[in-house]
Scaffold this active site. Structure first.
Site, mmCIF file in Angstrom:
data_model
loop_
_atom_site.group_PDB
_atom_site.id
_atom_site.type_symbol
_atom_site.label_atom_id
_atom_site.label_comp_id
_atom_site.label_asym_id
_atom_site.label_seq_id
_atom_site.Cartn_x
_atom_site.Cartn_y
_atom_site.Cartn_z
ATOM 1 N N LYS A 187 51.088 39.577 31.486
ATOM 2 C CA LYS A 187 52.306 40.483 32.084
ATOM 3 C C LYS A 187 52.546 38.387 31.311
ATOM 4 O O LYS A 187 53.789 38.207 30.914
ATOM 5 C CB LYS A 187 52.584 40.216 33.101
ATOM 6 C CG LYS A 187 52.545 41.582 33.434
ATOM 7 C CD LYS A 187 52.906 42.387 35.086
ATOM 8 C CE LYS A 187 51.933 41.803 35.929
ATOM 9 N NZ LYS A 187 51.048 42.336 35.899
ATOM 10 N N GLN B 100 52.710 42.728 39.036
ATOM 11 C CA GLN B 100 51.858 43.777 39.462
ATOM 12 C C GLN B 100 51.451 44.969 38.666
ATOM 13 O O GLN B 100 51.980 44.718 37.332
ATOM 14 C CB GLN B 100 51.907 44.566 41.192
ATOM 15 C CG GLN B 100 51.769 43.302 42.181
ATOM 16 C CD GLN B 100 52.595 42.721 42.420
ATOM 17 O OE1 GLN B 100 54.105 42.369 42.766
ATOM 18 N NE2 GLN B 100 52.231 41.249 42.647
ATOM 19 N N GLY C 84 49.673 37.400 39.984
ATOM 20 C CA GLY C 84 48.243 35.367 39.547
ATOM 21 C C GLY C 84 48.661 36.688 37.316
ATOM 22 O O GLY C 84 48.195 37.129 37.150
ATOM 23 N N HIS C 85 49.830 34.862 36.894
ATOM 24 C CA HIS C 85 49.651 35.708 35.880
ATOM 25 C C HIS C 85 49.403 34.555 34.725
ATOM 26 O O HIS C 85 49.702 32.506 34.943
ATOM 27 C CB HIS C 85 51.299 35.285 35.099
ATOM 28 C CG HIS C 85 52.375 36.481 36.172
ATOM 29 N ND1 HIS C 85 53.149 36.639 35.827
ATOM 30 C CD2 HIS C 85 51.103 37.385 36.951
ATOM 31 C CE1 HIS C 85 53.903 38.327 36.991
ATOM 32 N NE2 HIS C 85 52.141 39.082 36.769
ATOM 33 N N ASP D 14 47.358 42.825 36.278
ATOM 34 C CA ASP D 14 46.923 42.525 35.526
ATOM 35 C C ASP D 14 46.524 42.155 34.398
ATOM 36 O O ASP D 14 45.586 42.357 33.885
ATOM 37 C CB ASP D 14 45.650 42.115 36.566
ATOM 38 C CG ASP D 14 45.253 41.517 37.796
ATOM 39 O OD1 ASP D 14 46.220 40.795 37.717
ATOM 40 O OD2 ASP D 14 45.173 41.378 37.801
HETATM 41 P P1 GDP Z 1 48.820 39.387 34.763
HETATM 42 O O1 GDP Z 1 48.779 39.420 35.759
HETATM 43 O O2 GDP Z 1 49.252 41.107 33.783
HETATM 44 O O3 GDP Z 1 49.842 38.339 34.378
HETATM 45 O O4 GDP Z 1 47.836 39.487 34.093
HETATM 46 P P2 GDP Z 1 46.455 38.238 34.571
HETATM 47 O O5 GDP Z 1 46.217 37.086 34.605
HETATM 48 O O6 GDP Z 1 46.257 38.705 36.089
HETATM 49 O O7 GDP Z 1 45.251 38.988 34.116
HETATM 50 C C1 GDP Z 1 44.916 38.560 32.340
HETATM 51 C C2 GDP Z 1 43.711 38.432 31.894
HETATM 52 O O8 GDP Z 1 43.545 38.870 30.952
HETATM 53 C C3 GDP Z 1 43.727 36.329 31.445
HETATM 54 O O9 GDP Z 1 43.014 35.614 32.370
HETATM 55 C C4 GDP Z 1 44.053 36.035 30.446
HETATM 56 O O10 GDP Z 1 44.091 35.111 29.626
HETATM 57 C C5 GDP Z 1 43.630 37.256 29.414
HETATM 58 N N1 GDP Z 1 43.573 37.875 28.312
HETATM 59 C C6 GDP Z 1 45.170 38.502 28.106
HETATM 60 N N2 GDP Z 1 44.934 39.171 26.938
HETATM 61 C C7 GDP Z 1 44.376 38.954 26.161
HETATM 62 C C8 GDP Z 1 43.539 39.760 25.312
HETATM 63 O O11 GDP Z 1 44.317 40.251 24.431
HETATM 64 N N3 GDP Z 1 42.224 39.323 25.410
HETATM 65 C C9 GDP Z 1 41.420 38.442 26.426
HETATM 66 N N4 GDP Z 1 40.152 38.504 25.972
HETATM 67 N N5 GDP Z 1 42.076 38.226 27.496
HETATM 68 C C10 GDP Z 1 43.510 38.479 27.500
HETATM 69 P P1 IMO Z 2 50.091 40.405 39.176
HETATM 70 O O1 IMO Z 2 51.645 40.736 39.671
HETATM 71 C C1 IMO Z 2 46.278 43.384 40.774
HETATM 72 C C2 IMO Z 2 46.575 44.456 45.011
HETATM 73 C C3 IMO Z 2 45.725 43.698 45.421
HETATM 74 C C4 IMO Z 2 45.972 45.173 46.717
HETATM 75 C C5 IMO Z 2 47.372 46.096 46.633
HETATM 76 C C6 IMO Z 2 48.278 45.161 48.038
HETATM 77 O O2 IMO Z 2 49.178 39.275 39.086
HETATM 78 O O3 IMO Z 2 49.222 41.319 38.348
HETATM 79 P P2 IMO Z 2 49.054 42.848 48.930
HETATM 80 O O4 IMO Z 2 48.717 41.585 48.056
HETATM 81 O O5 IMO Z 2 50.459 43.097 47.437
HETATM 82 O O6 IMO Z 2 49.939 43.648 50.013
HETATM 83 O O7 IMO Z 2 47.850 43.259 47.850
HETATM 84 O O8 IMO Z 2 47.999 45.727 45.699
HETATM 85 N N1 IMO Z 2 47.800 43.151 44.487
HETATM 86 C C7 IMO Z 2 47.852 42.831 42.972
HETATM 87 N N2 IMO Z 2 46.718 43.403 41.658
HETATM 88 N N3 IMO Z 2 47.433 42.094 40.222
HETATM 89 C C8 IMO Z 2 48.734 42.116 41.058
HETATM 90 O O9 IMO Z 2 49.903 40.665 40.479
HETATM 91 C C9 IMO Z 2 48.593 41.828 42.640
HETATM 92 N N4 IMO Z 2 49.239 41.908 43.749
HETATM 93 C C10 IMO Z 2 48.597 42.940 44.832
HETATM 94 O O10 IMO Z 2 45.192 43.598 45.571
HETATM 95 O O11 IMO Z 2 44.627 45.635 46.261
HETATM 96 MG MG MG Z 3 47.404 38.982 37.449
#
Ligand code: GDP
Ligand code: IMO
Ligand code: MG
Length: 421
Positions: free
Chosen positions: A17, A223, A41-42, A14
């Site tokens: 990415k 991840q 979840g991206h 998270d």
């Molecule tokens: P990912 O799994 O690495 O793609 O990241 P996620 O989408 O799960 O979580 C990142 C969250 O931060 C999302 O809700 C993005 O919209 C938000 N986000 C990304 N970059 C920034 C930033 O620079 N500032 C803020 N406030 N939010 C951001």
């Molecule tokens: P993105 O790509 C954050 C965490 C889960 C749990 C552990 C194992 O959005 O960054 P799993 O379902 O793989 O067996 O879970 O890994 N986890 C993540 N945490 N971002 C993710 O993906 C994750 N994918 C798995 O919360 O602790």
């Molecule tokens: Mg994510």
């Protein structure tokens, strides 16, 4: 011969990415996901709209880009088809631009049940899995029992499915766990049928041909390094190699073909699910990071645990990945903090160390370095030189410690809220 660039997370996932891939995509023709599955979840944000992608690469909103789901990814046809339907409802036609590796493994309905039954049986020791069936599917892959996307085209598909399902049902009989897969299984077969309109490809050949032809390709990780099955905080990890090495095995490109490695980190740290987190803040500061940063899981909606940036962990991730450029996210979330802290070492029973130890138990205590915060709202700033000095001191300290330049700074979720140096 072109090299493949890689974007990956350096923390517990998270990091942002999805946003970074979307921002970088105009420089690439092909985006390829190399591991993970619907546990990811991206999020992407542009033109006032937000999108969350689970299996589909984050280049999908840039017209003309080809998006490949690589062999290292595990696919749940139900979730993938829901994702496709959501995107196509917004007018994004995927039939020509989305390609799926024949060697990607399928998550069966019973893999999901096994995941849930296994987690329930662990009680307090549970991993905090997203319950998407990731662990059981990768177990069947390495156990040489898995079903792959290419098998969908085989006349023996149903037979193989039934054989694997039988095996799972036997395993499930050892758990005290109630389940009913009838409805999900129906959706699953509908999903399998619906996927047939996409191109199932030998992605290793396709990608290497692109590289040979000089086509720019970006690999998208899921991840983060600290969730890597080998080097993460085991057993509180996911079941794949989330590192740059995973791009080689998850796409079929040789290590000598890896170009830039973009390592993404948040200006602080988060983790969702169980497991060690030395810099976690269980106080009002942690809550503030969660509230301002909207730190709730993009896949499960669970609140993310929040804490200060951990340089011991970040340097470990930089080393393991061979990061060539750092990208710092969510810097705006720390606007207005009087002081900002960074862990530079751990106090352990064996002494103080700046190297990530074998086990990060409760006895590990971070050693912090404190910085002055930045009072200005930096989300409207678009050039590095215009950023407050205190913020630049923070960035430059991280660069010096990691020995890698911070090339992009994100100051908000939108595409536009990005500073490139
Ligand atoms: P990912 O799994 O690495 O793609 O990241 P996620 O989408 O799960 O979580 C990142 C969250 O931060 C999302 O809700 C993005 O919209 C938000 N986000 C990304 N970059 C920034 C930033 O620079 N500032 C803020 N406030 N939010 C951001
Ligand atoms: P993105 O790509 C954050 C965490 C889960 C749990 C552990 C194992 O959005 O960054 P799993 O379902 O793989 O067996 O879970 O890994 N986890 C993540 N945490 N971002 C993710 O993906 C994750 N994918 C798995 O919360 O602790
Ligand atoms: Mg994510």
């Amino acid at each position: 011969m072109k090299k493949i660039d890689v974007v990956l997370g350096l923390q517990w996932g998270d990091e942002g990415k999805g946003k970074v891939v979307d921002v970088l995509t105009p420089e690439y023709k092909v985006i390829a996901r190399f591991q993970g599955g619907p546990n990811a979840g991206h999020s992407l944000h542009f033109n006032g709209e937000s999108y969350v992608l689970h299996t589909i690469p984050s280049g999908v909103f840039r017209p003309g880009t080809i998006n490949i789901i690589g062999n290292g990814v595990v696919i749940d046809p139900v979730i993938l088809c829901e994702e496709i339907a959501r995107l196509e409802a917004t007018g994004t036609d995927l039939s020509e631009t989305l390609r799926i590796s024949k060697k990607a493994h399928l998550i069966l309905p019973t893999h999901r049940i096994l995941d849930a039954a296994s987690e329930a049986a662990k009680g307090k020791a549970k991993i905090g899995s997203t319950l998407k069936g990731i662990g059981p599917t990768y177990m069947d892959k390495t156990g040489r029992n898995g079903l792959r996307v290419g098998d969908i085209l085989s006349p023996q598909f149903m037979e193989r499915y039934e054989r694997l399902k039988e095996k799972h049902l036997k395993m499930l009989s050892h758990y005290d766990y109630q389940y009913d897969i009838t409805e999900y299984e129906r959706q699953w077969f509908d999903g399998v049928e619906a996927l047939r309109r996409f191109r199932f490809i030998d992605s290793e050949h396709v990608l290497n041909r692109y590289l040979a032809d000089g086509v720019p390709v970006l690999a998208e990780g899921a991840q983060g390094a600290l969730l890597d099955v080998d080097f993460g905080t085991y057993p509180f990890v996911t079941s794949s190699n989330t590192l740059s090495a995973g791009a080689c095995t998850g796409l079929g490109v040789a290590p000598t073909r890896i170009g830039e490695v973009f390592g993404i980190f948040k200006a602080y740290c988060t983790r969702v699910g169980a497991g060690p987190f030395p810099t976690e803040l269980l106080d009002a500061t942690g809550e503030r990071l969660r509230d301002v940063g909207k730190e709730f899981g993009a896949t499960t909606g669970r609140p993310r645990r929040c804490g200060w940036l951990d340089l011991v962990a970040l340097k470990y991730s930089v080393m393991l990945n061979g990061v060539t450029s750092l990208i710092m996210m969510k810097s705006d979330v720390m606007n207005g903090f009087d002081k900002v802290k960074v862990a530079v070492a751990y106090k352990t029973p064996e002494g103080v160390t700046s190297e990530s130890p074998y086990e990060i138990g409760d006895s590990v205590e971070p050693v912090y370095r404190e910085f002055d915060g930045w009072t200005e709202d930096i989300s409207k700033i678009r050039s590095y030189d215009a950023l407050p000095q205190t913020f630049r001191d923070y960035v430059e300290f991280i660069e010096a410690e990691c020995g890698v330049p911070v090339k992009i700074i994100s100051v908000g979720p939108d595409r536009e809220e990005t500073i490139t140096r």
